[in-house]
Design a protein around this motif. Structure first.
Motif, PDB file in Angstrom:
ATOM      1  N   VAL A 134       0.833  -1.209   0.000  1.00 47.21           N
ATOM      2  CA  VAL A 134       0.000   0.000   0.000  1.00 47.21           C
ATOM      3  C   VAL A 134       0.864   1.254   0.000  1.00 47.21           C
ATOM      4  O   VAL A 134       0.591   2.218  -0.732  1.00 47.21           O
ATOM      5  N   ARG A 138       1.332   4.051  -3.351  1.00 48.31           N
ATOM      6  CA  ARG A 138       0.980   5.472  -3.286  1.00 48.31           C
ATOM      7  C   ARG A 138       2.008   6.353  -3.976  1.00 48.31           C
ATOM      8  O   ARG A 138       1.840   7.562  -4.057  1.00 48.31           O
ATOM      9  N   ARG A 230     -11.778   4.257  -6.598  1.00 46.10           N
ATOM     10  CA  ARG A 230     -11.171   5.164  -5.621  1.00 46.10           C
ATOM     11  C   ARG A 230     -11.689   6.575  -5.807  1.00 46.10           C
ATOM     12  O   ARG A 230     -11.935   7.293  -4.818  1.00 46.10           O
ATOM     13  N   ARG A 234     -13.641   8.775  -3.068  1.00 48.89           N
ATOM     14  CA  ARG A 234     -13.141  10.087  -2.679  1.00 48.89           C
ATOM     15  C   ARG A 234     -14.236  11.155  -2.831  1.00 48.89           C
ATOM     16  O   ARG A 234     -14.374  12.052  -1.995  1.00 48.89           O
ATOM     17  N   ASN A 239     -12.239   8.731   3.563  1.00 48.25           N
ATOM     18  CA  ASN A 239     -10.816   8.986   3.764  1.00 48.25           C
ATOM     19  C   ASN A 239     -10.003   7.818   3.222  1.00 48.25           C
ATOM     20  O   ASN A 239     -10.565   6.786   2.839  1.00 48.25           O
ATOM     21  N   PRO A 240      -8.662   7.942   3.142  1.00 49.04           N
ATOM     22  CA  PRO A 240      -7.854   6.842   2.576  1.00 49.04           C
ATOM     23  C   PRO A 240      -8.055   5.506   3.291  1.00 49.04           C
ATOM     24  O   PRO A 240      -8.053   4.446   2.648  1.00 49.04           O
ATOM     25  N   TRP A 241      -8.206   5.537   4.620  1.00 48.46           N
ATOM     26  CA  TRP A 241      -8.408   4.295   5.369  1.00 48.46           C
ATOM     27  C   TRP A 241      -9.719   3.618   4.960  1.00 48.46           C
ATOM     28  O   TRP A 241      -9.770   2.421   4.693  1.00 48.46           O
ATOM     29  N   THR A 243     -11.384   4.140   2.194  1.00 51.82           N
ATOM     30  CA  THR A 243     -11.319   3.764   0.788  1.00 51.82           C
ATOM     31  C   THR A 243     -10.651   2.413   0.617  1.00 51.82           C
ATOM     32  O   THR A 243     -11.111   1.576  -0.175  1.00 51.82           O
ATOM     33  N   PHE A 244      -9.583   2.182   1.372  1.00 57.04           N
ATOM     34  CA  PHE A 244      -8.868   0.912   1.208  1.00 57.04           C
ATOM     35  C   PHE A 244      -9.689  -0.254   1.725  1.00 57.04           C
ATOM     36  O   PHE A 244      -9.860  -1.265   1.021  1.00 57.04           O
TER      37      PHE A 244
END
Length: 334
Positions: A134, A138, A230, A234, A239-241, A243-244
């Protein structure tokens, strides 16, 4: 006399006769094509049968016999009044399994160590490899260099990895004992000889390699995820957490299955590191080492070693089947 037709939207000018479309005839394979296709199917099938299925089925059959690898097999049951030498090649049923569970002191410690190995791979090595993937995905600065460094242990043989870590754990010249000021001292920590420490020391070596392997698999899975997922997450304010875990990770279900299967297989077939360390004794008993020592060791008990191999196969199939069952059940309910 041909009929002049003009269909709406047709590019054929008026006055030019049109011919009906010809149906394409099904293409028939030539003899050469059939031979090539048969070879492409037969060669992998024969290799799989010869080197995978035949040895596996033979191992299951040998596990019910008392055979030392020399001489032929016969279907007569073993005579308990005769010594093992005279009973060579006979059928003894489940006696090998009973002996492993009751009269073989290394069996249950080996099963426990294999389960610990599997737990460490699932709890530490796999999440660590996912984290590496991960972070590198990025696009951080120097990601190519980090990816090469983390994947380097995978390209090395397990024997070489054991030798490298020998310079870390050695009592006389090891890095750890040197840093803490005990190298060559009587108080130096015996990382690979102490039964209370050597399993965890070797597990650190295995985790170092397994994390890089898992990282490459998850990098491939992350590259295959649709970028629009993604972007949609967004836009929805995730948030990124979130989303993953709620978008990207479920989309990598095929990779998750592959990683799970590989993790179970790699943990249960562990052999090289422990055999290099101390030949799988004194706190490092594993089922793979016991299988090898009984089949090609001094005892030459092929039937008993085959029974241990079947036990190892069954242990590896249980978590894989449970994981696949849960995965396919979730797909059916969705």
């Amino acid at each position: 006399m041909s009929t002049l037709t003009r269909t709406r939207g047709s590019s054929v000018p008026p006055g030019i006769p049109t011919s009906p479309r010809r149906r394409r005839r099904p293409r028939h394979l030539s003899t050469r094509d059939r031979v090539v296709a048969a070879l492409l199917l037969a060669v992998p099938l024969v290799l799989s049968l010869a080197f995978v299925w035949f040895p596996a089925l033979s191992t299951v059959l040998l596990s019910f016999t008392r055979w030392n690898g020399v001489g032929g097999l016969h279907t007569e049951p073993c005579d308990p009044a005769l010594p093992p030498v005279l009973n060579n090649g006979c059928v003894n049923g489940v006696q090998n399994y009973h002996q492993a569970a009751t009269n073989y002191p290394e069996f249950w410690p080996a099963v426990q160590h294999n389960l610990i190995w599997l737990a460490v791979f699932v709890v530490i090595a796999t999440p660590l490899g996912m984290l590496f993937a991960v972070v590198i995905d990025r696009g951080i600065s120097g990601s190519r260099m980090y990816q090469s460094i983390l994947f380097l242990p995978v390209m090395l043989s397990l024997a070489l990895i054991g030798i490298i870590w020998e310079f870390v754990y050695s009592q006389n010249y090891g890095v750890i004992n040197t840093v803490i000021g005990r190298a060559g001292d009587s108080n130096a920590i015996d990382w690979l000889g102490d039964p209370d420490l050597n399993l965890w020391a070797v597990l650190l070596e295995a985790t170092w390699r397994q994390a890089g392997y898992v990282m490459v698999l998850y990098l491939a899975g992350l590259k295959a995820v649709d970028p629009t997922l993604r972007e949609a997450a967004r836009v929805d304010g995730a948030n990124p957490w979130q989303t993953f875990w709620q978008v990207v990770f479920p989309a990598m279900k095929p990779i998750n299955i592959v990683v799970m299967v590989i993790t179970v297989i790699e943990s249960l077939r562990a052999f090289d590191l422990v055999y290099i360390t101390n030949k799988g004794i004194n706190g490092l008993e594993l089922l793979s080492v016991l299988v090898t020592s009984n089949i090609v060791g001094e005892t030459q008990r092929v039937g008993f070693g085959s029974a241990l191999g079947v036990v190892l196969l069954l242990i590896s199939l249980v978590p894989i089947c449970l994981f696949l069952r849960q995965t396919f059940r979730r797909e059916e309910t969705q």
